[in-house]
Design a protein around this motif. Structure first.
Motif, PDB file in Angstrom:
ATOM      1  N   LEU A  38      -2.010 -32.316 -38.290  1.00  0.00           N
ATOM      2  CA  LEU A  38      -2.128 -31.262 -37.279  1.00  0.00           C
ATOM      3  C   LEU A  38      -3.399 -31.436 -36.446  1.00  0.00           C
ATOM      4  CD1 LEU A  38      -1.002 -28.154 -39.371  1.00  0.00           C
ATOM      5  CD2 LEU A  38       0.207 -29.154 -37.420  1.00  0.00           C
ATOM      6  N   ARG A  39      -4.490 -31.782 -37.099  1.00  0.00           N
ATOM      7  CA  ARG A  39      -5.763 -31.948 -36.389  1.00  0.00           C
ATOM      8  C   ARG A  39      -5.707 -33.119 -35.417  1.00  0.00           C
ATOM      9  NH1 ARG A  39     -10.326 -29.635 -38.325  1.00  0.00           N
ATOM     10  NH2 ARG A  39     -11.558 -31.501 -37.943  1.00  0.00           N
ATOM     11  N   VAL A  40      -5.075 -34.202 -35.843  1.00  0.00           N
ATOM     12  CA  VAL A  40      -4.939 -35.352 -34.957  1.00  0.00           C
ATOM     13  C   VAL A  40      -3.999 -35.028 -33.797  1.00  0.00           C
ATOM     14  CG1 VAL A  40      -4.093 -37.733 -34.796  1.00  0.00           C
ATOM     15  CG2 VAL A  40      -5.512 -37.041 -36.734  1.00  0.00           C
ATOM     16  N   LEU A  41      -2.903 -34.339 -34.088  1.00  0.00           N
ATOM     17  CA  LEU A  41      -1.951 -33.965 -33.049  1.00  0.00           C
ATOM     18  C   LEU A  41      -2.608 -33.071 -32.006  1.00  0.00           C
ATOM     19  CD1 LEU A  41       1.119 -34.203 -32.314  1.00  0.00           C
ATOM     20  CD2 LEU A  41       1.433 -32.028 -33.512  1.00  0.00           C
ATOM     21  N   ALA A  42      -3.546 -32.219 -32.443  1.00  0.00           N
ATOM     22  CA  ALA A  42      -4.241 -31.311 -31.528  1.00  0.00           C
ATOM     23  C   ALA A  42      -5.427 -31.965 -30.837  1.00  0.00           C
ATOM     24  CB  ALA A  42      -4.708 -30.074 -32.292  1.00  0.00           C
ATOM     25  N   GLY A  43      -5.746 -33.210 -31.187  1.00  0.00           N
ATOM     26  CA  GLY A  43      -6.870 -33.889 -30.553  1.00  0.00           C
ATOM     27  C   GLY A  43      -8.220 -33.505 -31.112  1.00  0.00           C
ATOM     28  N   ILE A  44      -8.229 -32.820 -32.250  1.00  0.00           N
ATOM     29  CA  ILE A  44      -9.499 -32.395 -32.847  1.00  0.00           C
ATOM     30  C   ILE A  44     -10.123 -33.521 -33.649  1.00  0.00           C
ATOM     31  CG2 ILE A  44     -10.554 -30.761 -34.465  1.00  0.00           C
ATOM     32  CD1 ILE A  44      -8.264 -28.843 -33.799  1.00  0.00           C
ATOM     33  N   SER A  45      -9.298 -34.318 -34.310  1.00  0.00           N
ATOM     34  CA  SER A  45      -9.774 -35.395 -35.172  1.00  0.00           C
ATOM     35  C   SER A  45      -9.235 -36.731 -34.702  1.00  0.00           C
ATOM     36  CB  SER A  45      -9.319 -35.167 -36.627  1.00  0.00           C
ATOM     37  OG  SER A  45      -9.756 -33.928 -37.102  1.00  0.00           O
ATOM     38  N   ARG A  46      -9.916 -37.764 -35.112  1.00  0.00           N
ATOM     39  CA  ARG A  46      -9.444 -39.114 -34.854  1.00  0.00           C
ATOM     40  C   ARG A  46      -8.438 -39.528 -35.925  1.00  0.00           C
ATOM     41  NH1 ARG A  46     -12.412 -41.501 -30.970  1.00  0.00           N
ATOM     42  NH2 ARG A  46     -14.458 -40.633 -30.480  1.00  0.00           N
ATOM     43  N   ASP A  47      -7.622 -40.523 -35.578  1.00  0.00           N
ATOM     44  CA  ASP A  47      -6.595 -40.934 -36.540  1.00  0.00           C
ATOM     45  C   ASP A  47      -7.181 -41.635 -37.752  1.00  0.00           C
ATOM     46  OD1 ASP A  47      -7.302 -43.273 -35.361  1.00  0.00           O
ATOM     47  OD2 ASP A  47      -5.309 -43.826 -34.657  1.00  0.00           O
ATOM     48  N   ALA A  48      -8.496 -41.893 -37.766  1.00  0.00           N
ATOM     49  CA  ALA A  48      -9.125 -42.479 -38.945  1.00  0.00           C
ATOM     50  C   ALA A  48      -9.053 -41.538 -40.141  1.00  0.00           C
ATOM     51  CB  ALA A  48     -10.585 -42.825 -38.652  1.00  0.00           C
ATOM     52  N   GLU A  49      -8.830 -40.247 -39.875  1.00  0.00           N
ATOM     53  CA  GLU A  49      -8.711 -39.292 -40.966  1.00  0.00           C
ATOM     54  C   GLU A  49      -7.338 -39.327 -41.626  1.00  0.00           C
ATOM     55  OE1 GLU A  49      -9.954 -35.337 -40.197  1.00  0.00           O
ATOM     56  OE2 GLU A  49     -11.682 -35.918 -39.014  1.00  0.00           O
ATOM     57  N   LEU A  50      -6.407 -40.040 -41.028  1.00  0.00           N
ATOM     58  CA  LEU A  50      -5.054 -40.092 -41.563  1.00  0.00           C
ATOM     59  C   LEU A  50      -4.955 -41.126 -42.677  1.00  0.00           C
ATOM     60  CD1 LEU A  50      -3.024 -40.042 -38.226  1.00  0.00           C
ATOM     61  CD2 LEU A  50      -3.326 -38.140 -39.817  1.00  0.00           C
ATOM     62  N   PRO A  51      -3.984 -40.969 -43.573  1.00  0.00           N
ATOM     63  CA  PRO A  51      -3.732 -42.038 -44.551  1.00  0.00           C
ATOM     64  C   PRO A  51      -3.392 -43.336 -43.838  1.00  0.00           C
ATOM     65  CG  PRO A  51      -2.541 -40.032 -45.127  1.00  0.00           C
ATOM     66  CD  PRO A  51      -3.108 -39.809 -43.762  1.00  0.00           C
TER      67      PRO A  51
END
Length: 305
Positions: free
Chosen positions: A241-254
């Motif tokens: 959700l955070r990546v989809l909203a542009g709040i976080s970078r995709d580095a936080e994803l698995p």
């Protein structure tokens, strides 16, 4: 961003592709043999198609799944790093190829039928791949720091939006489609899409999810009313959700969801679990459930005015 002027010749096999169905029915073809396939969300595909220009190669569209598929010469689109919302289909993945006359409807059809030109993967990659959101400013000593590295939320707009943009934005947050917004406001779909494009230009938000995030983060609209409770979400769900909203970078994803991987499929499943109508609605629901506190502070203040 504009595409280069095409000087490369069009392979004759792409003028009258042998892989097209001849019996008037949709056939199944494997990616990687006669073409590579790049799947793109509808929010990104339409402006990309405009940027590519009149020599665009075959493009499939599916309004039900809100995805477009650009067909490019085989072997020219390695997975690599594209951008969120884009996925290079793996070799051997099967997609439906409709007959040449299927150019409309909600299910699979041709947005651009074969025979007009060729889309080259490097051009498509350059158009679709934009800069990541700017990084958040460093915190001063003593301030609370998040356990994860984040990007800055979409910046607030210093001036209020026009009433027309706010009305469109409110319905966007509620999960209405372009057609539904047009009907609700007694406007044409073209006018609604123009307003949505204006919102995107103001906030550098190419996707509907980023538009929703920007409208909330800037305090332009209050949180929408929510009648359903948040489902049990795992940390990876919130990260998506955070990546989809542009709040976080995709580095936080698995790792398996980076750089795009199964991200689109995961968002589809998350939208269904949250009973969200659209990606923008999903962001609005997540904000209302206080899962995205970066977006809610100004929106809550707006709601209390």
């Amino acid at each position: 961003m504009t595409a280069r002027t095409y000087t490369r010749s069009i392979p004759s096999s792409w003028e009258t592709p042998h892989w097209m169905p001849t019996n008037g029915e949709t056939v199944r073809r494997a990616c990687g043999e006669d073409f590579d396939a790049v799947r793109v969300t509808a929010d990104l595909a339409a402006p990309a198609l405009a940027a590519l220009g009149p020599r665009t190669g075959p493009v499939l569209a599916n309004h039900t799944t809100r995805t477009w598929v650009f067909l490019v010469p085989p072997g020219s689109a390695p997975p690599g790093r594209w951008t969120l919302g884009v996925r290079v289909m793996p070799r051997g993945a099967v997609i439906g190829i409709p007959p040449i006359g299927a150019t409309g409807g909600r299910d699979i059809h041709w947005a651009v039928p074969p025979g007009q030109g060729v889309t080259y993967a490097d051009d498509l990659n350059r158009i679709l791949t934009g800069p990541l959101p700017p990084t958040a400013p460093a915190r001063r000593a003593g301030e609370h720091a998040s356990a994860t590295s984040t990007a800055a939320a979409p910046p607030p707009r210093p001036r209020p939006l026009s009433p027309a943009l706010l009305m469109v934005g409110e319905l966007l947050l509620a999960g209405h489609s372009d057609t539904q917004i047009a009907k609700e406001l007694s406007r044409s779909v073209i006018t609604v899409r123009t307003h949505l494009r204006q919102i995107g230009n103001l906030f550098h938000a190419p996707t509907q999810a980023l538009k929703a995030a920007a409208l909330l983060a800037g305090g332009h609209l209050p949180l929408p009313p929510v009648q359903i409770h948040a489902p049990d979400l795992a940390p990876v769900d919130v990260a998506v959700l955070r990546v989809l909203a542009g709040i976080s970078r995709d580095a936080e994803l698995p790792v398996e969801l980076r750089p795009t991987g199964a991200f689109l499929d995961y968002v589809d499943g998350l939208r269904e679990r949250c009973a969200a109508r659209t990606d923008a609605h999903l962001i609005a629901l997540a904000a209302a459930w206080d899962l995205l506190p970066t977006l809610t502070s100004l929106a809550t203040a707006k709601e209390q005015q």
